[in-house]
Design an enzyme around this catalytic site. Sequence first.
Site, short mmCIF file in Angstrom:
data_model
loop_
_atom_site.label_atom_id
_atom_site.label_comp_id
_atom_site.label_asym_id
_atom_site.label_seq_id
_atom_site.Cartn_x
_atom_site.Cartn_y
_atom_site.Cartn_z
N TYR A 79 150.74 -45.65 -44.92
CA TYR A 79 149.39 -45.06 -44.77
C TYR A 79 149.13 -44.06 -45.89
O TYR A 79 148.03 -44.00 -46.46
CB TYR A 79 149.27 -44.36 -43.40
CG TYR A 79 147.89 -43.82 -43.14
CD1 TYR A 79 146.95 -44.60 -42.46
CD2 TYR A 79 147.52 -42.56 -43.59
CE1 TYR A 79 145.67 -44.11 -42.23
CE2 TYR A 79 146.24 -42.07 -43.36
CZ TYR A 79 145.32 -42.86 -42.68
OH TYR A 79 144.05 -42.38 -42.46
N PHE A 131 120.88 -51.53 -59.17
CA PHE A 131 121.40 -52.62 -58.34
C PHE A 131 120.96 -52.30 -56.90
O PHE A 131 120.77 -51.12 -56.56
CB PHE A 131 122.92 -52.77 -58.48
CG PHE A 131 123.41 -53.95 -57.68
CD1 PHE A 131 123.07 -55.24 -58.06
CD2 PHE A 131 124.13 -53.78 -56.52
CE1 PHE A 131 123.45 -56.33 -57.29
CE2 PHE A 131 124.53 -54.87 -55.75
CZ PHE A 131 124.18 -56.15 -56.14
N THR A 132 120.82 -53.33 -56.07
CA THR A 132 120.25 -53.12 -54.73
C THR A 132 120.98 -52.03 -53.94
O THR A 132 120.35 -51.12 -53.40
CB THR A 132 120.30 -54.44 -53.92
OG1 THR A 132 121.64 -54.95 -53.98
CG2 THR A 132 119.34 -55.48 -54.47
N ASP A 222 128.86 -48.13 -64.26
CA ASP A 222 129.18 -49.07 -63.20
C ASP A 222 129.90 -50.23 -63.89
O ASP A 222 129.29 -51.03 -64.60
CB ASP A 222 127.90 -49.55 -62.50
CG ASP A 222 128.17 -50.62 -61.44
OD1 ASP A 222 129.22 -51.28 -61.50
OD2 ASP A 222 127.31 -50.81 -60.56
N LYS A 265 134.46 -58.46 -58.83
CA LYS A 265 133.92 -59.27 -59.93
C LYS A 265 134.96 -59.41 -61.05
O LYS A 265 135.85 -60.24 -60.95
CB LYS A 265 132.61 -58.66 -60.39
CG LYS A 265 131.55 -58.84 -59.30
CD LYS A 265 130.23 -58.18 -59.62
CE LYS A 265 129.21 -58.49 -58.56
NZ LYS A 265 128.21 -59.48 -58.97
N ARG A 388 116.70 -63.25 -56.52
CA ARG A 388 116.71 -61.92 -57.12
C ARG A 388 115.29 -61.63 -57.60
O ARG A 388 114.96 -61.76 -58.77
CB ARG A 388 117.70 -61.84 -58.28
CG ARG A 388 119.14 -62.01 -57.88
CD ARG A 388 119.87 -60.80 -57.29
NE ARG A 388 119.54 -60.35 -55.97
CZ ARG A 388 120.36 -59.60 -55.22
NH1 ARG A 388 121.55 -59.26 -55.66
NH2 ARG A 388 120.00 -59.18 -54.04
N PHE A 454 116.73 -58.59 -47.84
CA PHE A 454 117.14 -59.90 -48.35
C PHE A 454 118.39 -60.42 -47.67
O PHE A 454 118.62 -61.61 -47.60
CB PHE A 454 117.33 -59.86 -49.87
CG PHE A 454 118.43 -58.93 -50.34
CD1 PHE A 454 118.16 -57.60 -50.59
CD2 PHE A 454 119.71 -59.39 -50.52
CE1 PHE A 454 119.17 -56.74 -51.01
CE2 PHE A 454 120.73 -58.55 -50.94
CZ PHE A 454 120.45 -57.21 -51.18
N1 F0G Z 1 127.27 -52.65 -58.76
C1 F0G Z 1 127.03 -53.86 -59.27
C2 F0G Z 1 126.63 -54.00 -60.70
C3 F0G Z 1 127.16 -54.99 -58.46
O1 F0G Z 1 126.92 -56.20 -58.98
C4 F0G Z 1 127.54 -54.84 -57.11
C5 F0G Z 1 127.65 -55.97 -56.22
C6 F0G Z 1 127.77 -53.54 -56.63
C7 F0G Z 1 127.63 -52.48 -57.49
C8 F0G Z 1 128.18 -53.31 -55.20
O2 F0G Z 1 129.49 -53.72 -55.06
O3 F0G Z 1 129.37 -55.64 -53.42
O4 F0G Z 1 131.54 -54.51 -53.95
O5 F0G Z 1 129.81 -53.34 -52.63
N2 F0G Z 1 127.19 -57.11 -56.47
C9 F0G Z 1 127.31 -58.27 -55.60
C10 F0G Z 1 126.52 -59.42 -56.17
C11 F0G Z 1 126.99 -58.00 -54.19
O6 F0G Z 1 126.44 -60.44 -55.47
O7 F0G Z 1 126.04 -59.35 -57.29
P1 F0G Z 1 130.07 -54.33 -53.67
#
Ligand code: F0G
Length: 482
Positions: A79, A131-132, A222, A265, A388, A454
């Site tokens: 842990y 990013f969303t 990022d 990624k 998107r 979405f």
């Molecule tokens: N920043 C970027 C540039 C991303 O593409 C993503 C996630 C995140 C932050 C958030 O990371 O999913 O690990 O919590 N992108 C995914 C996509 C969801 O499908 O493009 P996460």
Amino acid sequence: MSIRLSNGSEIPIEMHKVRIVQRTRLAPAHERLRAIEEAGYNTFLLRSRSIFLDMLTDSGTNAMTDNQLAAMMQSDDAYAGSESFAKLEQSVADIFGYQYVLPAHQGRACEHLLAKAFVKPGHIVPMNYHFTTTKAHFDLAGGKVLELYTPEALNTRSSCPFKGNMDLGRLSAAIEKAGPENVSFVRMEATTNLIGGQPFSIENLRQVKALVEPLNIFLVVDGSLISENAYFIRQREPGYENVSIRDIIREMMSIADLCYLSGRKSCSVRGGMIATNRKDLFEAIRPWLPVYEGFFTYGGMSSKEIEAMAVGIREMTDVEVAGSSADAIRYFACLLEKEGIPVVTPPGGLACHLDATRFVDHLPQSEYPAGALAAAVYLTSGIRGMERGSVSMDRDEEGNDVPADMELLRLAVPRRVYTMSHYQYAADRLRWLYDHRKLIGGLEFYEEPPVLRFFGGKMKPKGADWGAALAAEFVSQFGPHC
Ligand code: F0G
């Protein structure tokens, strides 16, 4: 790597062998129609069993390497004080040159921690694009996301090598207007996800840093797609053609103050982390880690994934790994371009993006052209892409729809998963759909969550049932089993 054939054409060639495979299945058109109806015309709500090629995302869907899988067998589940975490710290020190590491269960958890520590009500957070999940967290903390991209960023027919660059004039004007004390930090996304996976240059990153450093504003990268951004720098930025991906990443990190990433990624695992050399930033975030994620040495990740991430961070600096999806995307986008299908150029880092504004130019933005195109592509091919566009934007405070800057259908290319015949099949079905594009109609919501709609929202054809008509036309040409 791309290799030139004797007839002069170029193909992406896999620098790996495929030794574990997963079966996939092409559900026939009538089944696809039922599946998309049940999913409320939202590809997020489809089940895997109904999908032939899953191009929803490259997040957590990459093929892992033998070395990653082997490392997972040796994980230390303690842990506190896990040896697996020590390996991650060592990889981060060796590759990023950063001393402090905070593990988190995925990228958005890092964004939550950054928001908690640094984004205050009334703050602005300038960035090259949102990013969303980033925007959701920074908005929830009371901050305002400002996207300070260059005009070229939104041009879908561009040859600009660095559409992810920040507009420096807009950045300095925004900081001056808000006052530097009201800027949480500046964020640069390594390949701007929502506008086609477009990279920034080292030169631009350096200029941003030079602008913000004297004002005591720190620079966040990022790095979710950091190896792809580095790959594009190597391909496109003068002076970097012979610099290794490892050295480019190291240089990017020496300019930034802090990097966070989704490990799902470039690193090909399921996790995330924040890393920095700035003790003050580290200490501002650290107390929140056990509150929201887990103890300092696992942060919500499984120790197996931490081991795999320690390996993935090293492997992503191999030029063959960094370029594996970028080369496939270029090949895929070129196939589509040859067929006259509107794609975003130059091809970017995580997906081949169709420009729905041009593909279904008969649909107004209020009828969600990219969402409709996503459903139509699934109906005609069994390929799942991701909208998107305006569906991915939440409503404003008055409840009005917010039109997106671009209406894109993202066909993500997970690393090392699909082969050339898959891209050729996709190009063929997309060509058929493009020829029949007038059959595609608009969408309207009938179930709409208030945040990140979405993911779970449900829609239906607006007016006539164009989904059924499109499926019927497809079956009349290809038969009932395709
Ligand atoms: N920043 C970027 C540039 C991303 O593409 C993503 C996630 C995140 C932050 C958030 O990371 O999913 O690990 O919590 N992108 C995914 C996509 C969801 O499908 O493009 P996460």
